[in-house]
Design a protein around this motif. Sequence first.
Motif, mmCIF file in Angstrom:
data_model
loop_
_atom_site.group_PDB
_atom_site.id
_atom_site.type_symbol
_atom_site.label_atom_id
_atom_site.label_comp_id
_atom_site.label_asym_id
_atom_site.label_seq_id
_atom_site.Cartn_x
_atom_site.Cartn_y
_atom_site.Cartn_z
ATOM 1 N N MET B 130 0.809 -1.221 0.000
ATOM 2 C CA MET B 130 0.000 0.000 0.000
ATOM 3 C C MET B 130 0.838 1.266 0.000
ATOM 4 O O MET B 130 0.316 2.369 0.119
ATOM 5 N N GLN B 131 2.135 1.099 -0.157
ATOM 6 C CA GLN B 131 3.052 2.238 -0.072
ATOM 7 C C GLN B 131 2.697 3.357 -1.062
ATOM 8 O O GLN B 131 2.972 4.521 -0.818
ATOM 9 N N GLY B 132 2.076 3.014 -2.164
ATOM 10 C CA GLY B 132 1.756 4.013 -3.182
ATOM 11 C C GLY B 132 0.438 4.737 -2.960
ATOM 12 O O GLY B 132 0.043 5.563 -3.777
ATOM 13 N N ASN B 133 -0.259 4.405 -1.875
ATOM 14 C CA ASN B 133 -1.535 5.077 -1.599
ATOM 15 C C ASN B 133 -1.366 6.062 -0.448
ATOM 16 O O ASN B 133 -0.937 5.679 0.644
ATOM 17 N N LEU B 134 -1.739 7.301 -0.694
ATOM 18 C CA LEU B 134 -1.591 8.333 0.326
ATOM 19 C C LEU B 134 -2.898 8.575 1.068
ATOM 20 O O LEU B 134 -3.964 8.624 0.454
ATOM 21 N N CYS B 135 -2.777 8.758 2.383
ATOM 22 C CA CYS B 135 -3.882 9.286 3.179
ATOM 23 C C CYS B 135 -3.330 10.466 3.943
ATOM 24 O O CYS B 135 -2.516 10.296 4.854
ATOM 25 N N ARG B 136 -3.733 11.652 3.582
ATOM 26 C CA ARG B 136 -3.193 12.828 4.274
ATOM 27 C C ARG B 136 -3.763 12.962 5.676
ATOM 28 O O ARG B 136 -3.176 13.638 6.518
ATOM 29 N N CYS B 137 -4.926 12.375 5.921
ATOM 30 C CA CYS B 137 -5.502 12.452 7.263
ATOM 31 C C CYS B 137 -4.810 11.506 8.242
ATOM 32 O O CYS B 137 -5.070 11.542 9.436
ATOM 33 N N GLY B 138 -3.965 10.635 7.710
ATOM 34 C CA GLY B 138 -3.200 9.755 8.595
ATOM 35 C C GLY B 138 -4.001 8.620 9.198
ATOM 36 O O GLY B 138 -3.792 8.238 10.343
ATOM 37 N N THR B 139 -4.907 8.039 8.427
ATOM 38 C CA THR B 139 -5.672 6.907 8.971
ATOM 39 C C THR B 139 -4.985 5.573 8.693
ATOM 40 O O THR B 139 -5.609 4.525 8.835
ATOM 41 N N TYR B 140 -3.724 5.607 8.326
ATOM 42 C CA TYR B 140 -3.016 4.380 7.936
ATOM 43 C C TYR B 140 -3.213 3.205 8.901
ATOM 44 O O TYR B 140 -3.501 2.080 8.455
ATOM 45 N N PRO B 141 -3.040 3.398 10.220
ATOM 46 C CA PRO B 141 -3.159 2.230 11.101
ATOM 47 C C PRO B 141 -4.536 1.568 11.000
ATOM 48 O O PRO B 141 -4.652 0.341 11.048
ATOM 49 N N ARG B 142 -5.568 2.373 10.860
ATOM 50 C CA ARG B 142 -6.912 1.795 10.766
ATOM 51 C C ARG B 142 -7.133 1.116 9.414
ATOM 52 O O ARG B 142 -7.903 0.163 9.326
ATOM 53 N N ILE B 143 -6.484 1.635 8.403
ATOM 54 C CA ILE B 143 -6.611 0.985 7.096
ATOM 55 C C ILE B 143 -5.958 -0.403 7.164
ATOM 56 O O ILE B 143 -6.526 -1.400 6.687
ATOM 57 N N VAL B 144 -4.808 -0.470 7.806
ATOM 58 C CA VAL B 144 -4.160 -1.774 7.982
ATOM 59 C C VAL B 144 -5.093 -2.705 8.761
ATOM 60 O O VAL B 144 -5.303 -3.870 8.387
ATOM 61 N N ALA B 145 -5.709 -2.163 9.810
ATOM 62 C CA ALA B 145 -6.621 -2.981 10.616
ATOM 63 C C ALA B 145 -7.813 -3.451 9.784
ATOM 64 O O ALA B 145 -8.266 -4.593 9.920
ATOM 65 N N ALA B 146 -8.304 -2.588 8.918
ATOM 66 C CA ALA B 146 -9.447 -2.961 8.075
ATOM 67 C C ALA B 146 -9.056 -4.091 7.119
ATOM 68 O O ALA B 146 -9.823 -5.031 6.894
ATOM 69 N N PHE B 147 -7.857 -4.009 6.561
ATOM 70 C CA PHE B 147 -7.379 -5.077 5.682
ATOM 71 C C PHE B 147 -7.332 -6.408 6.435
ATOM 72 O O PHE B 147 -7.759 -7.440 5.934
ATOM 73 N N ARG B 148 -6.815 -6.353 7.643
ATOM 74 C CA ARG B 148 -6.672 -7.592 8.409
ATOM 75 C C ARG B 148 -8.039 -8.153 8.784
ATOM 76 O O ARG B 148 -8.273 -9.355 8.746
ATOM 77 N N ARG B 149 -8.953 -7.268 9.113
ATOM 78 C CA ARG B 149 -10.303 -7.710 9.446
ATOM 79 C C ARG B 149 -10.957 -8.375 8.238
ATOM 80 O O ARG B 149 -11.546 -9.460 8.353
ATOM 81 N N ALA B 150 -10.819 -7.736 7.092
ATOM 82 C CA ALA B 150 -11.437 -8.296 5.885
ATOM 83 C C ALA B 150 -10.804 -9.642 5.546
ATOM 84 O O ALA B 150 -11.496 -10.589 5.166
ATOM 85 N N ALA B 151 -9.480 -9.739 5.714
ATOM 86 C CA ALA B 151 -8.781 -10.993 5.421
ATOM 87 C C ALA B 151 -9.279 -12.090 6.351
ATOM 88 O O ALA B 151 -9.523 -13.224 5.929
ATOM 89 N N ALA B 152 -9.460 -11.753 7.615
ATOM 90 C CA ALA B 152 -9.913 -12.736 8.600
ATOM 91 C C ALA B 152 -11.318 -13.216 8.255
ATOM 92 O O ALA B 152 -11.624 -14.409 8.340
ATOM 93 N N ILE B 153 -12.183 -12.283 7.838
ATOM 94 C CA ILE B 153 -13.562 -12.658 7.500
ATOM 95 C C ILE B 153 -13.577 -13.576 6.281
ATOM 96 O O ILE B 153 -14.243 -14.597 6.249
ATOM 97 N N LYS B 154 -12.767 -13.213 5.300
ATOM 98 C CA LYS B 154 -12.780 -13.991 4.050
ATOM 99 C C LYS B 154 -12.286 -15.411 4.270
ATOM 100 O O LYS B 154 -12.763 -16.340 3.635
ATOM 101 N N SER B 155 -11.305 -15.552 5.175
ATOM 102 C CA SER B 155 -10.734 -16.884 5.322
ATOM 103 C C SER B 155 -11.523 -17.708 6.334
ATOM 104 O O SER B 155 -11.288 -18.892 6.478
ATOM 105 N N SER B 156 -12.445 -17.084 7.059
ATOM 106 C CA SER B 156 -13.199 -17.851 8.057
ATOM 107 C C SER B 156 -14.466 -18.443 7.446
ATOM 108 O O SER B 156 -14.883 -18.098 6.370
#
Lengths: 739, 156
Positions: B130-156
């Motif tokens: 995701m290095q090429g995607n900018l968020c100027r508001c700085g929500t990066y940690p939550r975006i990472v968390a959202a990815f992990r949540r979605a990954a967990a849901i998909k694999s469950s």
Amino acid sequence: MSDPRGRNPVVEVERYELDEAPVRPFGLERREFFKLMGAGVAIFLLNDMPTAAQESGGFVRRRPRRGIQGRRFNFGEPLPQNIGAWLHIGETGKVTVYTGKVEVGQNIRTSLTQAVAEELRVGMEAIHMVMGDTARVPFDMGTFGSRTTPTMNLQLRRVAAAARELMVEMAAKRWNVSAARLVASDGKVSDPSSGRSLEYGELARGQEMAQAIVAEDPLRPATEWTVEGKSVPKVNALEFVTGQHHFPADIRRPRMLFGKILRPPAFGATLQSFDASGAAAMPGVVVVREGDFAGVAAPSEPEAERALAALKAEWKLPSGPQPSNQNLFEYLKAHAEPAGHPGEEFGFFGANEERGAVGPALASAAHRLEATYTIAYIAHAPLEPRAAVAEWQDGKLTVWTGTQRPFGVRNQLAEAFHLPEARVRVLMPDMGSAYGGKHTGEAAVEAARLAKAAGRPVKLVWTREEEFTWAYFRPAGVIEIKSGANANGLLTAWEFHNYNSGPSAIRTPYEVPNQRIAFYPTRSPLRQGSYRALAATANHFAREAHMDDVARQVKMDPLEFRLKNLKDERLKAVFQAAAERFGWRERKTTRHRGFGMGGGFEKGGYVATFAEISLERPGGEVRVRRVVTAFDCGAVVNPDGLRNQIVGANIMGLGGALFEAIEFADGKILNNRFSRYRVPRFSDVPEIEVILIDRKDQPSAGAGETPIVGIAPAIRNAILDATGVHLYSLPLVPHGLKA
Amino acid sequence: MQRVRSLTINGQRVAVDAEPATPLLTVLRDQLGLTGTKYGCGEGQCGACTVLLNGFPRRSCQTAVGVAAGKKITTIEGLARNGKLHPLQQAFLDEGALQCGYCTPGMIMTGVAFLRANPHPSEADIRRFMQGNLCRCGTYPRIVAAFRRAAAIKSS
Ligand code: FES
Ligand code: FES
């Protein structure tokens, strides 16, 4: 072929289309007003008591039972002018709230909805906020300075409380019982003794009830909040994750053209000759030139670009040498104006200070230290650049644009086109953020000029290069500090001179008997303006860096040194809370790993940030590993939204701390794009922990800004901790740490 | 070169009329009203304009519409199916992974492609991709968390 948009039925219809007629209650007759709004109940909050008393003919009615002061408006009577906010309850129970504040990503659409839900006792989903549409909301100065939570939040709570009481009173009348035994909850009034209830919508049906309040009323105290103080998701988040939300740049109008502006090759250049024949010959292209302003509008963006490229222009550059980032700080000092007199206020942001006798105190101090700190210009770089869609109709101008000051932009447009303000409407759809960078209406005025000439709506979206060049910057600055401390590590003298970066948070929160604090405005070579937390970032950087340097000089632990020189309990508390979570006392400094802190007080918020850094290779890149921020902004309204803001502020602040700086020379910005101007990315983000100190006994303060101030000095002091290198400039290490 | 007359977007053929060199971003936004795809930089640096071409994430500001013609184009508007959100969209809601939300469509589109190729990503994988995607508001940690949540849901 069908609609590929796959419109999601659960998504609310677009709220920025012109299908909702302008409704300004101000000065309307009550009857007219309800014709426009539909029947129901309306509550107006008047801005202040004296005006309110006057407006209402001097008979503001006091209702001592619950302390709400208000009055009703009779048939044929004009509604008041001086309104701060208002609310309408319709016959279906739908609550519409009108405020001049705007949503720029700081999440006030949600927190203000919470405030209304709390006092009105209705679900969040029943409430619709109309924000920043100058034709429909009361005047508002603008959304900046972290003022929304301390002011608008309270105002809306009062309005909602008055509406709730009115609902109770109306039910009491209908049932012919005492209001005292009735309860409002879940959008209805019920009578526990009989079990009957009436929904707000039923109570509002067929009514034309308008009431004004001016109260300094007792409100539900934070300790009893049920909706506020809890985390609720962003109210319209669904529209954003489905791409349905229309940002200013997304607005489309029938027959709309696309605009492009001819930019000078350098600041201060003037247009000498102009040949538009090539562009004007292109089909559908409109060319505008007025003085040094020139631009084109065309049926599509590629056509507009081609037309722009076909304009032949010669520019005269300003003569003489131009300042550059190489000689910026000498330039700022050389052009400084004298400081204001002691005690001079700059807006509500700060003041000059003269206390005790600094000269003698410095002369007799056991420890003396002198240092100069510099701060570069940086850009806000909101991901959505400036954008506007302008439309003229029957001599009236409507502009959709991204701005923190819709009424300010309305004024700018009225002046630019010699129109009365009543003929200008500015709408501000929730935008792609600003961080203090969109107080002005450049794109709005430009789009309106093009639209006027074209006789059709025109959209103008600035390119990233334009945004980096023609917007304004966070002020650069030079800060000089002289300090004195006694043998016990108590500060005795403090001189602080700030050139250009601004007076916000210029006063020291530390106890120092002898102080001289001064701000010197200068001639800024670049256009400068507001930024997240304004100059508080620069002033905190210099002050908190200096505090570490003095701590070293007096051989004290930086935390102990700060606590020793502080009396303010709330500031001490955030330092202590952050230190504990961070593990300050257990830290293990090495040549490659350092720990530091920075903190202070601004705009009603207290912040302390601790940072751990590592040096990837000695002399190489600095990485921020871990950050802990403790923040106290009084009673917390929405903890989750607040955490989001604090984490975001730290990440944004990390860019200004480590590597962001505008480079310029000869009237040009040299790094006017993201490939040349580095901002924080995923890989730069440390582990960030937030500690919220929820002071239910203290009024809620805004929180979008202050949390940014601690990170830069914390990183700076952590580098010092690891390496012994004292850095004096922001950004700290734009090219890595050269040992 | 021939003008591009039609595109396949979100499972439907739609009529357009553009020179092949026109950026896909411009055609989506201005001709088709698909404004969920955002402009942030025009130089491939921010990711706000990301769409899927045959399932692969592409910067639509850097993609000529001629290149996209004949391929399956997916935009943020086409991600939800029959009113049901894609798990990653839902995860953004659940994690509150947005402030101003301007970067959000680009983040989600990049993420959808990434999670398809890499259903069990580590945090480091996510950050790198995701290095090429900018968020100027700085929500990066939550975006990472959202990815992990979605990954967990998909694999469950
Ligand atoms: S707009 Fe395409 S990458 Fe930024
Ligand atoms: S949420 Fe504002 S840019 Fe990402």
